[in-house]
Write an enzyme that holds these catalytic residues in place. Structure first.
Site, PDB file in Angstrom:
ATOM      1  N   HIS A  24     -27.869 -13.227  35.492  1.00 56.96           N
ATOM      2  CA  HIS A  24     -27.050 -14.235  35.745  1.00 56.96           C
ATOM      3  C   HIS A  24     -25.687 -13.722  34.818  1.00 56.96           C
ATOM      4  O   HIS A  24     -25.846 -13.214  33.858  1.00 56.96           O
ATOM      5  CB  HIS A  24     -27.219 -15.676  35.302  1.00 56.96           C
ATOM      6  CG  HIS A  24     -27.840 -15.740  33.913  1.00 56.96           C
ATOM      7  ND1 HIS A  24     -29.186 -15.420  33.537  1.00 56.96           N
ATOM      8  CD2 HIS A  24     -27.510 -16.242  32.700  1.00 56.96           C
ATOM      9  CE1 HIS A  24     -29.528 -15.589  32.180  1.00 56.96           C
ATOM     10  NE2 HIS A  24     -28.400 -15.975  31.512  1.00 56.96           N
ATOM     11  N   ASN A  39     -26.310 -11.528  29.487  1.00 62.57           N
ATOM     12  CA  ASN A  39     -27.126 -11.106  28.584  1.00 62.57           C
ATOM     13  C   ASN A  39     -28.469 -10.415  28.938  1.00 62.57           C
ATOM     14  O   ASN A  39     -28.777 -10.759  30.076  1.00 62.57           O
ATOM     15  CB  ASN A  39     -27.685 -12.284  27.604  1.00 62.57           C
ATOM     16  CG  ASN A  39     -26.421 -12.807  26.904  1.00 62.57           C
ATOM     17  OD1 ASN A  39     -25.462 -12.439  26.316  1.00 62.57           O
ATOM     18  ND2 ASN A  39     -26.574 -14.353  27.109  1.00 62.57           N
ATOM     19  N   ASP A  81     -23.392 -24.721  33.731  1.00 60.19           N
ATOM     20  CA  ASP A  81     -24.579 -24.462  32.721  1.00 60.19           C
ATOM     21  C   ASP A  81     -24.889 -26.127  32.007  1.00 60.19           C
ATOM     22  O   ASP A  81     -24.114 -26.839  31.927  1.00 60.19           O
ATOM     23  CB  ASP A  81     -24.111 -23.490  31.421  1.00 60.19           C
ATOM     24  CG  ASP A  81     -25.084 -22.920  30.866  1.00 60.19           C
ATOM     25  OD1 ASP A  81     -25.508 -21.781  30.491  1.00 60.19           O
ATOM     26  OD2 ASP A  81     -25.873 -24.145  30.071  1.00 60.19           O
ATOM     27  N   ILE A  82     -26.141 -26.437  31.996  1.00 58.20           N
ATOM     28  CA  ILE A  82     -26.793 -27.330  31.475  1.00 58.20           C
ATOM     29  C   ILE A  82     -26.244 -27.802  29.857  1.00 58.20           C
ATOM     30  O   ILE A  82     -26.251 -29.047  29.632  1.00 58.20           O
ATOM     31  CB  ILE A  82     -28.378 -27.457  31.743  1.00 58.20           C
ATOM     32  CG1 ILE A  82     -28.731 -28.981  31.804  1.00 58.20           C
ATOM     33  CG2 ILE A  82     -28.863 -26.769  30.445  1.00 58.20           C
ATOM     34  CD1 ILE A  82     -30.103 -29.053  32.400  1.00 58.20           C
TER      35      ILE A  82
HETATM   36  P1  AMP Z   1     -29.232 -16.700  28.647  1.00 58.42           P
HETATM   37  O1  AMP Z   1     -29.379 -16.995  27.254  1.00 58.42           O
HETATM   38  O2  AMP Z   1     -28.025 -15.659  28.913  1.00 58.42           O
HETATM   39  O3  AMP Z   1     -30.475 -16.373  29.476  1.00 58.42           O
HETATM   40  O4  AMP Z   1     -28.599 -18.029  29.319  1.00 58.42           O
HETATM   41  C1  AMP Z   1     -29.456 -19.145  29.725  1.00 58.42           C
HETATM   42  C2  AMP Z   1     -28.416 -20.100  30.061  1.00 58.42           C
HETATM   43  O5  AMP Z   1     -29.145 -20.961  31.038  1.00 58.42           O
HETATM   44  C3  AMP Z   1     -28.062 -21.094  28.983  1.00 58.42           C
HETATM   45  O6  AMP Z   1     -26.759 -21.317  28.631  1.00 58.42           O
HETATM   46  C4  AMP Z   1     -28.736 -22.337  29.377  1.00 58.42           C
HETATM   47  O7  AMP Z   1     -28.109 -23.442  28.744  1.00 58.42           O
HETATM   48  C5  AMP Z   1     -28.945 -22.366  30.887  1.00 58.42           C
HETATM   49  N1  AMP Z   1     -29.936 -23.405  31.595  1.00 58.42           N
HETATM   50  C6  AMP Z   1     -31.165 -23.177  31.033  1.00 58.42           C
HETATM   51  N2  AMP Z   1     -31.456 -24.155  32.351  1.00 58.42           N
HETATM   52  C7  AMP Z   1     -30.720 -24.594  32.996  1.00 58.42           C
HETATM   53  C8  AMP Z   1     -30.742 -25.522  34.070  1.00 58.42           C
HETATM   54  N3  AMP Z   1     -31.877 -26.004  34.570  1.00 58.42           N
HETATM   55  N4  AMP Z   1     -29.332 -25.615  34.507  1.00 58.42           N
HETATM   56  C9  AMP Z   1     -28.328 -25.193  34.166  1.00 58.42           C
HETATM   57  N5  AMP Z   1     -28.240 -24.234  33.373  1.00 58.42           N
HETATM   58  C10 AMP Z   1     -29.451 -23.975  32.616  1.00 58.42           C
END
Ligand code: AMP
Length: 115
Positions: free
Chosen positions: A101, A88, A34-35
């Site tokens: 995810h 989520n 996760d970023i």
């Molecule tokens: P959600 O709120 O469950 O949809 O989580 C989305 C997750 O994706 C968040 O924890 C973000 O930090 C992560 N995220 C968004 N863009 C990226 C990316 N390019 N690379 C890695 N993680 C990401």
């Protein structure tokens, strides 16, 4: 025809159009960091095939994804110390990225709060 007109951010990661720190991959699934990590280990696990959220899962994908998640946990060395899996779903579930995810969080004591 694809399910939606524009490619999402996780599909771009699958297609290597944007970079990601990949932890494990097989034919159908991808795990990457996760970023914006919320724990020392924070990995996202996605199907390569676009599925919007957990509402779109079926038994075959659930089984295969479960096996893949266990491989990720093994590779990260967290199976014994423990970890948390979260998915989520939709607006009230706090989903920001509309591509199914699981978050795998580990290597710190996670509290019991939800939201
Ligand atoms: P959600 O709120 O469950 O949809 O989580 C989305 C997750 O994706 C968040 O924890 C973000 O930090 C992560 N995220 C968004 N863009 C990226 C990316 N390019 N690379 C890695 N993680 C990401």
């Amino acid at each position: 025809m694809s399910e939606k007109a524009e490619k999402g951010i996780f599909e771009k990661i699958v297609d290597r159009e944007i970079p990601a720190d990949i932890v494990l991959e097989n034919e159908n699934f991808l795990a990457f960091k996760d970023i914006n990590p919320k724990a020392p280990v924070h990995v996202l696990i996605i199907p390569k095939k676009y599925v919007k959220d957990f509402n779109g899962i079926n038994a075959k994908m659930m089984g295969e994804m479960g096996e893949f998640i266990l491989q990720v946990a093994e590779k990260l060395g967290v199976k014994e110390s423990g970890y948390r899996l979260i998915t989520n779903i939709g607006k009230d579930g706090g989903q920001e990225v509309p591509h199914l995810h699981f978050h795998l969080l580990a290597k710190r004591k996670l509290d019991g709060h939800f939201g």
